[in-house]
Design a protein around this motif. Structure first.
Motif, PDB file in Angstrom:
ATOM      1  N   VAL A 176     -12.035   6.475  -2.803  1.00 40.83           N
ATOM      2  CA  VAL A 176     -10.777   6.578  -1.766  1.00 40.83           C
ATOM      3  C   VAL A 176      -9.599   6.773  -2.768  1.00 40.83           C
ATOM      4  CG1 VAL A 176      -8.481   5.224  -1.725  1.00 40.83           C
ATOM      5  CG2 VAL A 176     -11.506   4.533  -0.957  1.00 40.83           C
ATOM      6  N   ILE A 177      -9.051   7.950  -2.776  1.00 35.36           N
ATOM      7  CA  ILE A 177      -8.071   9.011  -2.735  1.00 35.36           C
ATOM      8  C   ILE A 177      -6.187   8.302  -2.360  1.00 35.36           C
ATOM      9  CG2 ILE A 177      -9.528  10.494  -3.717  1.00 35.36           C
ATOM     10  CD1 ILE A 177      -8.400  11.719  -1.146  1.00 35.36           C
ATOM     11  N   GLY A 179      -2.444   8.100  -1.038  1.00 35.70           N
ATOM     12  CA  GLY A 179      -2.062   9.614  -0.088  1.00 35.70           C
ATOM     13  C   GLY A 179      -0.932   9.479  -0.355  1.00 35.70           C
ATOM     14  N   PHE A 180      -0.221   9.322   0.819  1.00 37.19           N
ATOM     15  CA  PHE A 180       1.352  10.223   1.033  1.00 37.19           C
ATOM     16  C   PHE A 180       2.110   8.729   0.394  1.00 37.19           C
ATOM     17  CE2 PHE A 180      -0.531  12.536   4.082  1.00 37.19           C
ATOM     18  CZ  PHE A 180      -0.464  13.640   4.102  1.00 37.19           C
ATOM     19  N   GLY A 181       1.264   7.324   0.304  1.00 36.21           N
ATOM     20  CA  GLY A 181       2.268   6.126  -0.381  1.00 36.21           C
ATOM     21  C   GLY A 181       2.924   5.967   1.158  1.00 36.21           C
ATOM     22  N   ARG A 182       2.669   5.956   2.194  1.00 32.91           N
ATOM     23  CA  ARG A 182       3.927   5.572   2.599  1.00 32.91           C
ATOM     24  C   ARG A 182       3.014   4.259   4.161  1.00 32.91           C
ATOM     25  NH1 ARG A 182       4.428  11.321   5.555  1.00 32.91           N
ATOM     26  NH2 ARG A 182       1.975  10.742   6.510  1.00 32.91           N
ATOM     27  N   GLY A 183       1.639   4.427   4.143  1.00 31.82           N
ATOM     28  CA  GLY A 183       0.759   3.550   4.915  1.00 31.82           C
ATOM     29  C   GLY A 183       1.482   2.221   5.206  1.00 31.82           C
ATOM     30  N   LYS A 185       3.838   1.141   2.642  1.00 28.60           N
ATOM     31  CA  LYS A 185       5.299   1.309   2.836  1.00 28.60           C
ATOM     32  C   LYS A 185       6.138   1.240   3.694  1.00 28.60           C
ATOM     33  CE  LYS A 185       5.570   2.448  -2.410  1.00 28.60           C
ATOM     34  NZ  LYS A 185       4.206   2.731  -2.784  1.00 28.60           N
ATOM     35  N   THR A 191      -3.903   2.847   4.539  1.00 22.53           N
ATOM     36  CA  THR A 191      -4.700   3.380   5.510  1.00 22.53           C
ATOM     37  C   THR A 191      -5.627   3.953   3.543  1.00 22.53           C
ATOM     38  OG1 THR A 191      -3.538   5.510   5.392  1.00 22.53           O
ATOM     39  CG2 THR A 191      -3.888   3.883   7.431  1.00 22.53           C
ATOM     40  N   ASN A 193      -7.394   6.478   2.227  1.00 25.08           N
ATOM     41  CA  ASN A 193      -7.247   8.247   2.169  1.00 25.08           C
ATOM     42  C   ASN A 193      -8.947   8.602   1.645  1.00 25.08           C
ATOM     43  OD1 ASN A 193      -4.698   6.675   2.902  1.00 25.08           O
ATOM     44  ND2 ASN A 193      -4.409   9.311   2.743  1.00 25.08           N
ATOM     45  N   TRP A 245      -8.127   2.311   8.652  1.00 21.34           N
ATOM     46  CA  TRP A 245      -7.281   0.583   7.516  1.00 21.34           C
ATOM     47  C   TRP A 245      -8.517  -0.127   8.196  1.00 21.34           C
ATOM     48  CZ3 TRP A 245      -3.910  -1.489  11.826  1.00 21.34           C
ATOM     49  CH2 TRP A 245      -3.574  -2.497  12.003  1.00 21.34           C
ATOM     50  N   LEU A 246      -9.063  -0.635   6.840  1.00 20.31           N
ATOM     51  CA  LEU A 246      -9.655  -1.850   7.499  1.00 20.31           C
ATOM     52  C   LEU A 246      -9.584  -3.313   8.053  1.00 20.31           C
ATOM     53  CD1 LEU A 246     -11.275   0.587   5.190  1.00 20.31           C
ATOM     54  CD2 LEU A 246     -12.100  -1.380   4.156  1.00 20.31           C
ATOM     55  N   HIS A 248      -8.930  -5.600   7.252  1.00 14.86           N
ATOM     56  CA  HIS A 248      -9.408  -7.145   6.946  1.00 14.86           C
ATOM     57  C   HIS A 248      -7.999  -7.490   5.386  1.00 14.86           C
ATOM     58  CE1 HIS A 248     -11.801 -10.043   4.489  1.00 14.86           C
ATOM     59  NE2 HIS A 248     -11.274  -9.748   2.880  1.00 14.86           N
ATOM     60  N   PHE A 250      -7.137  -7.793   1.831  1.00 16.64           N
ATOM     61  CA  PHE A 250      -8.279  -7.376   0.860  1.00 16.64           C
ATOM     62  C   PHE A 250      -6.669  -8.598  -0.777  1.00 16.64           C
ATOM     63  CE2 PHE A 250     -10.358  -4.359   3.232  1.00 16.64           C
ATOM     64  CZ  PHE A 250     -11.549  -4.779   2.870  1.00 16.64           C
ATOM     65  N   PHE A 254      -7.741  -0.478  -3.943  1.00 19.74           N
ATOM     66  CA  PHE A 254      -8.868  -0.178  -4.822  1.00 19.74           C
ATOM     67  C   PHE A 254      -8.985   0.950  -4.081  1.00 19.74           C
ATOM     68  CE2 PHE A 254      -8.810  -2.136  -0.105  1.00 19.74           C
ATOM     69  CZ  PHE A 254      -9.121  -1.133   0.843  1.00 19.74           C
TER      70      PHE A 254
END
Ligand code: ADP
Ligand code: RBF
Ligand code: MG
Length: 328
Positions: A176-177, A179-183, A185, A191, A193, A245-246, A248, A250, A254
């Motif tokens: 897991v990397i 992303g845009f820090g947007r999902g 926020k 998500t 990524n 998008w899991l 669940h 958490f 992660f």
């Protein structure tokens, strides 16, 4: 209504004759051809390539040759696309009139040719993000999965189930990397990524869109997931991203953990939205569709894919539910 299957012969890439049998049909090509054939819709193949090349190309794909009432090659008419000749010749061979024909095209010259022939034209641009250039077509769609035959007086597909389209499953994994820090926020939808460049082949082979399936997270378990693959039209990204998008809670991040995905179905093409609220509402709707569909046996069976569990079986369990999964 008569239908033409045209443009690129529905296969990806065609560098040389020897490689032809290695090339995969475009997503949705087999499904569309089978559907038209089984419903008795006469279908022609009209390509600028010489007829012998077209025939060699389609002979690699089982059942394709028999599915075409007529095949017209560029060497059989005076002028190729964008001239209408090739389509007019196809109509003639099928004993029908141009206004009774629907063209499905991936190239701009092909769209021009179809309209010049007086036919209905659906454009499926092979180059992403170029839809504006195809505005002379009657409809522009993202992939062959999105053809709606009923819009053209043809029999509808019957393979949609509860808002989902089953696909040949595909499997990808990676750490897991960021992303845009947007999902989380901006949308309130995290998500996880994945690095698309790790599996650029398999990702580019599949069309952008909203898919769903199962996600295995090392040390945690297997979860339902819904994902977008593509350029996020609302944000107009320059890179294609893979964003699951899991489904669940958490309660923590992660990043860096190994995430394994089994992608089992398709929901819709990526879209632009008039407002952020409408994008968020649509993603939640995708989540509800995936959540429900994944309980259907045809999708639920993939929850047990060894691919998802591999890292878990290597002894990295943390809790009871995991032990239960591993003992199966
Ligand atoms: P980024 O732009 O870095 O992907 P997001 O705001 O999209 O950031 O948040 C994604 C991160 O949130 C994931 O990488 C993961 O670590 C964490 N996360 C927490 N819960 C979930 C979930 N249910 N689905 C996906 N990611 C989650
Ligand atoms: N972005 C879009 O621009 N258009 C979409 O249709 C779209 N659909 C999505 C569907 C799902 C299930 C998910 C998880 C995301 C979707 N997004 C879409 C991506 C969203 O824009 C992206 O996750 C955020 O911008 C965070 O990078
Ligand atoms: Mg993200």
């Amino acid at each position: 209504m008569v239908c033409f299957w045209v443009g690129g012969a529905g296969v990806q890439d065609s560098r040389c004759l020897l490689l032809w049998c290695n090339i995969k049909p475009l997503p949705g090509a087999n499904r569309l051809i089978k559907h038209l054939r089984s419903n008795g819709v006469p279908t022609a193949l009209a390509s600028n390539s010489p007829r012998s090349n077209v025939e060699a190309k389609i002979s690699c794909h089982q059942g394709w040759k028999e599915s075409f009432t007529a095949i017209v090659g560029g060497d059989e008419v005076e002028k190729g696309k964008p001239s209408p000749d090739i389509f007019l010749e196809a109509a003639k061979r099928m004993n029908t009139t141009p206004s009774n024909c629907l063209v499905i095209e991936d190239s701009l010259p092909g769209v021009t040719a179809g309209k010049a022939a007086g036919m209905h034209v659906i454009a499926v641009p092979s180059v992403p993000k170029k839809t504006a250039e195809f505005s002379t077509a009657d409809e522009v769609i993202n992939s062959l999965l999105d053809v709606k035959p009923e819009n053209w007086g043809l029999p509808p597909f019957k393979d949609w189930i509860e808002g989902t389209l089953p696909i040949e499953p595909w499997f990808i994994s990676g750490p897991v990397i960021k992303g845009f820090g947007r999902g989380s926020k901006v949308l309130g939808i995290p998500t996880a990524n994945l690095p698309a460049e790790n599996f650029s082949d398999v990702v580019s082979e599949h069309t952008s869109g909203v898919y769903f399936g199962w996600a295995g997270l090392s040390t945690r378990g297997v979860y339902k997931m819904v994902m977008s693959i593509g350029w996020n039209p609302y944000f107009d990204n320059t890179e294609k991203t893979v964003e699951p998008w899991l489904l669940h809670d958490f309660g923590e991040d992660f990043y860096g953990e190994e995430l394994r995905l089994a992608i089992v179905g398709y929901i819709r093409p990526e879209a632009n939205f008039p407002s952020l609220e409408s994008l968020i509402e649509r993603i939640h709707e995708d989540g509800r569709i995936a959540e429900k569909a994944l309980d259907l046996p045809m999708y639920a069976q993939y929850k047990d894919s060894p691919y998802l569990r591999n890292p878990l079986q290597q002894g990295s369990t943390t809790d009871g539910s995991q032990a239960e999964l591993n003992s199966k």
